[in-house]
Design a protein around this motif. Structure first.
Motif, PDB file in Angstrom:
ATOM      1  N   CYS A  98       0.821  -1.210   0.000  1.00 13.15           N
ATOM      2  CA  CYS A  98       0.000   0.000   0.000  1.00 13.15           C
ATOM      3  C   CYS A  98       0.859   1.266   0.000  1.00 13.15           C
ATOM      4  O   CYS A  98       2.062   1.213   0.194  1.00 13.15           O
ATOM      5  N   ILE A  99       0.173   2.388  -0.168  1.00  9.24           N
ATOM      6  CA  ILE A  99       0.807   3.699  -0.086  1.00  9.24           C
ATOM      7  C   ILE A  99       0.335   4.329   1.218  1.00  9.24           C
ATOM      8  O   ILE A  99      -0.870   4.465   1.449  1.00  9.24           O
ATOM      9  N   GLY A 100       1.260   4.695   2.071  1.00  6.79           N
ATOM     10  CA  GLY A 100       0.926   5.252   3.372  1.00  6.79           C
ATOM     11  C   GLY A 100       1.171   6.747   3.438  1.00  6.79           C
ATOM     12  O   GLY A 100       2.103   7.264   2.816  1.00  6.79           O
ATOM     13  N   LEU A 101       0.330   7.439   4.192  1.00  6.63           N
ATOM     14  CA  LEU A 101       0.459   8.877   4.433  1.00  6.63           C
ATOM     15  C   LEU A 101       0.355   9.136   5.932  1.00  6.63           C
ATOM     16  O   LEU A 101      -0.201   8.319   6.667  1.00  6.63           O
ATOM     17  N   TYR A 102       0.868  10.283   6.372  1.00  8.39           N
ATOM     18  CA  TYR A 102       0.580  10.713   7.739  1.00  8.39           C
ATOM     19  C   TYR A 102      -0.934  10.770   7.884  1.00  8.39           C
ATOM     20  O   TYR A 102      -1.642  11.117   6.932  1.00  8.39           O
ATOM     21  N   ASN A 103      -1.455  10.472   9.060  1.00  2.00           N
ATOM     22  CA  ASN A 103      -2.902  10.515   9.261  1.00  2.00           C
ATOM     23  C   ASN A 103      -3.482  11.884   8.902  1.00  2.00           C
ATOM     24  O   ASN A 103      -4.546  11.970   8.298  1.00  2.00           O
ATOM     25  N   GLU A 104      -2.786  12.968   9.255  1.00  2.50           N
ATOM     26  CA  GLU A 104      -3.278  14.306   8.924  1.00  2.50           C
ATOM     27  C   GLU A 104      -3.412  14.487   7.412  1.00  2.50           C
ATOM     28  O   GLU A 104      -4.330  15.145   6.937  1.00  2.50           O
ATOM     29  N   HIS A 105      -2.489  13.901   6.662  1.00  5.15           N
ATOM     30  CA  HIS A 105      -2.510  14.042   5.205  1.00  5.15           C
ATOM     31  C   HIS A 105      -3.581  13.179   4.553  1.00  5.15           C
ATOM     32  O   HIS A 105      -4.244  13.619   3.613  1.00  5.15           O
ATOM     33  N   ILE A 106      -3.763  11.937   5.034  1.00  8.22           N
ATOM     34  CA  ILE A 106      -4.816  11.113   4.440  1.00  8.22           C
ATOM     35  C   ILE A 106      -6.183  11.712   4.755  1.00  8.22           C
ATOM     36  O   ILE A 106      -7.095  11.649   3.934  1.00  8.22           O
ATOM     37  N   GLU A 107      -6.324  12.333   5.912  1.00 10.10           N
ATOM     38  CA  GLU A 107      -7.599  12.961   6.246  1.00 10.10           C
ATOM     39  C   GLU A 107      -7.892  14.126   5.297  1.00 10.10           C
ATOM     40  O   GLU A 107      -9.031  14.326   4.878  1.00 10.10           O
ATOM     41  N   GLU A 108      -6.860  14.873   4.918  1.00  8.21           N
ATOM     42  CA  GLU A 108      -7.040  15.952   3.949  1.00  8.21           C
ATOM     43  C   GLU A 108      -7.361  15.390   2.567  1.00  8.21           C
ATOM     44  O   GLU A 108      -8.316  15.812   1.919  1.00  8.21           O
ATOM     45  N   LEU A 109      -6.578  14.416   2.111  1.00  8.73           N
ATOM     46  CA  LEU A 109      -6.802  13.803   0.808  1.00  8.73           C
ATOM     47  C   LEU A 109      -8.176  13.144   0.748  1.00  8.73           C
ATOM     48  O   LEU A 109      -8.859  13.205  -0.281  1.00  8.73           O
ATOM     49  N   PHE A 110      -8.584  12.527   1.834  1.00  9.27           N
ATOM     50  CA  PHE A 110      -9.878  11.854   1.925  1.00  9.27           C
ATOM     51  C   PHE A 110     -11.027  12.823   1.622  1.00  9.27           C
ATOM     52  O   PHE A 110     -12.007  12.457   0.984  1.00  9.27           O
ATOM     53  N   GLU A 111     -10.885  14.069   2.060  1.00 11.10           N
ATOM     54  CA  GLU A 111     -11.914  15.081   1.809  1.00 11.10           C
ATOM     55  C   GLU A 111     -11.956  15.484   0.334  1.00 11.10           C
ATOM     56  O   GLU A 111     -13.006  15.799  -0.197  1.00 11.10           O
ATOM     57  N   TYR A 112     -10.814  15.482  -0.329  1.00  8.03           N
ATOM     58  CA  TYR A 112     -10.749  15.864  -1.748  1.00  8.03           C
ATOM     59  C   TYR A 112     -11.182  14.738  -2.678  1.00  8.03           C
ATOM     60  O   TYR A 112     -11.890  14.950  -3.648  1.00  8.03           O
ATOM     61  N   ALA A 113     -10.704  13.526  -2.408  1.00  6.43           N
ATOM     62  CA  ALA A 113     -10.926  12.403  -3.329  1.00  6.43           C
ATOM     63  C   ALA A 113     -12.383  11.948  -3.280  1.00  6.43           C
ATOM     64  O   ALA A 113     -13.040  12.058  -2.251  1.00  6.43           O
ATOM     65  N   VAL A 114     -12.838  11.424  -4.401  1.00 10.15           N
ATOM     66  CA  VAL A 114     -14.183  10.862  -4.499  1.00 10.15           C
ATOM     67  C   VAL A 114     -14.073   9.456  -5.068  1.00 10.15           C
ATOM     68  O   VAL A 114     -13.036   9.077  -5.624  1.00 10.15           O
ATOM     69  N   VAL A 115     -15.132   8.677  -4.904  1.00  7.29           N
ATOM     70  CA  VAL A 115     -15.167   7.386  -5.597  1.00  7.29           C
ATOM     71  C   VAL A 115     -15.115   7.718  -7.083  1.00  7.29           C
ATOM     72  O   VAL A 115     -15.899   8.532  -7.571  1.00  7.29           O
ATOM     73  N   GLY A 116     -14.156   7.152  -7.774  1.00  5.66           N
ATOM     74  CA  GLY A 116     -13.954   7.458  -9.189  1.00  5.66           C
ATOM     75  C   GLY A 116     -12.743   8.331  -9.455  1.00  5.66           C
ATOM     76  O   GLY A 116     -12.356   8.513 -10.610  1.00  5.66           O
ATOM     77  N   THR A 117     -12.098   8.864  -8.390  1.00  7.75           N
ATOM     78  CA  THR A 117     -10.863   9.631  -8.599  1.00  7.75           C
ATOM     79  C   THR A 117      -9.839   8.730  -9.285  1.00  7.75           C
ATOM     80  O   THR A 117      -9.617   7.597  -8.867  1.00  7.75           O
ATOM     81  N   GLN A 118      -9.236   9.248 -10.346  1.00  8.13           N
ATOM     82  CA  GLN A 118      -8.221   8.488 -11.084  1.00  8.13           C
ATOM     83  C   GLN A 118      -6.965   8.335 -10.225  1.00  8.13           C
ATOM     84  O   GLN A 118      -6.577   9.263  -9.520  1.00  8.13           O
ATOM     85  N   VAL A 119      -6.319   7.188 -10.328  1.00  8.77           N
ATOM     86  CA  VAL A 119      -5.087   6.938  -9.596  1.00  8.77           C
ATOM     87  C   VAL A 119      -4.087   6.305 -10.551  1.00  8.77           C
ATOM     88  O   VAL A 119      -4.419   5.370 -11.294  1.00  8.77           O
ATOM     89  N   LEU A 120      -2.872   6.823 -10.550  1.00  8.35           N
ATOM     90  CA  LEU A 120      -1.784   6.258 -11.340  1.00  8.35           C
ATOM     91  C   LEU A 120      -0.583   6.076 -10.437  1.00  8.35           C
ATOM     92  O   LEU A 120      -0.150   7.025  -9.790  1.00  8.35           O
ATOM     93  N   LEU A 121      -0.067   4.863 -10.381  1.00  7.79           N
ATOM     94  CA  LEU A 121       1.171   4.587  -9.657  1.00  7.79           C
ATOM     95  C   LEU A 121       2.282   4.373 -10.668  1.00  7.79           C
ATOM     96  O   LEU A 121       2.139   3.541 -11.578  1.00  7.79           O
ATOM     97  N   ILE A 122       3.350   5.136 -10.520  1.00  7.38           N
ATOM     98  CA  ILE A 122       4.494   5.014 -11.429  1.00  7.38           C
ATOM     99  C   ILE A 122       5.753   4.658 -10.652  1.00  7.38           C
ATOM    100  O   ILE A 122       5.818   4.854  -9.453  1.00  7.38           O
TER     101      ILE A 122
END
Length: 197
Positions: free
Chosen positions: A173-197
């Motif tokens: 998995c990709i891990g973030l600080y809890n404060e950062h995932i909480e921020e990203l969680f508010e922005y992202a929606v089901v259907g947000t595109q994800v690309l891992l390079i």
């Protein structure tokens, strides 16, 4: 400097610290771009290479928003659908290449305080691990939020173990600080595109 000798770590650390502070304004492109170190963060020796990337180099559009995870630089980039918001976060990445998945997927589910269950291969490598850690538990490896991806068992999630960020430390998995995932969680929606390079 000790006994008249120059300490290489002190010189490089001082240079990196000064260079890092000087570079911070470069994170702001249009006033909405921010990088903030979470309040729980202390001095860290983890490494993450931060550089602003352009979404056009990786996505055809920013429909539903776009998340780019650069495993080499251990950084996650987020662009909102209307491109008014750009965020850059340090991440933890998989321990080894055989645990790493690259390519296109999307956010398929958002979970607050996700429960954690190790996969069969994780249990094989770590037989003493529990079969389940309930969501909200202080030792839950998924932290406070998780974005489930279209690939089975793959997540972008928080972590209570802040030493992992900036390192090869995850089981895929990709891990973030809890404060950062909480921020990203508010922005992202089901259907947000994800690309891992």
């Amino acid at each position: 400097m000790a006994n008249g000798t120059v300490n290489r770590r002190a010189v490089l650390g001082g240079f990196a610290g000064a260079a890092g502070l000087a570079a911070l304004p470069a994170f702001a492109q249009d006033g909405t771009t921010e990088f903030t170190q979470p309040a729980s963060a202390s001095v860290r020796n983890n490494s993450s290479s931060f550089r602003i990337l352009q979404w056009q180099d990786y996505f055809e559009s920013t429909r539903n928003g776009a998340i780019l995870v650069d495993i080499t630089s251990r950084a996650l980039h987020y662009w909102s659908e209307d491109q008014s918001t750009y965020r850059l976060f340090p991440t933890s990445v998989p321990l080894s290449e055989d645990l790493t998945r690259r390519g296109n997927t999307e956010v398929v589910q958002k979970v607050v305080n996700p429960p954690w269950r190790p996969t069969a291969s994780m249990k094989e490598r770590n037989p003493d691990w529990p079969d389940l850690v309930e969501g909200g538990a202080p030792d839950n490896p998924l932290g406070t939020r998780a974005l489930y991806l279209g690939w089975t068992y793959y997540r972008i999630h928080g972590t209570h173990d802040t030493r992992k960020i900036g390192r090869r430390s995850s089981n895929g998995c990709i891990g973030l600080y809890n404060e950062h995932i909480e921020e990203l969680f508010e922005y992202a929606v089901v259907g947000t595109q994800v690309l891992l390079i």
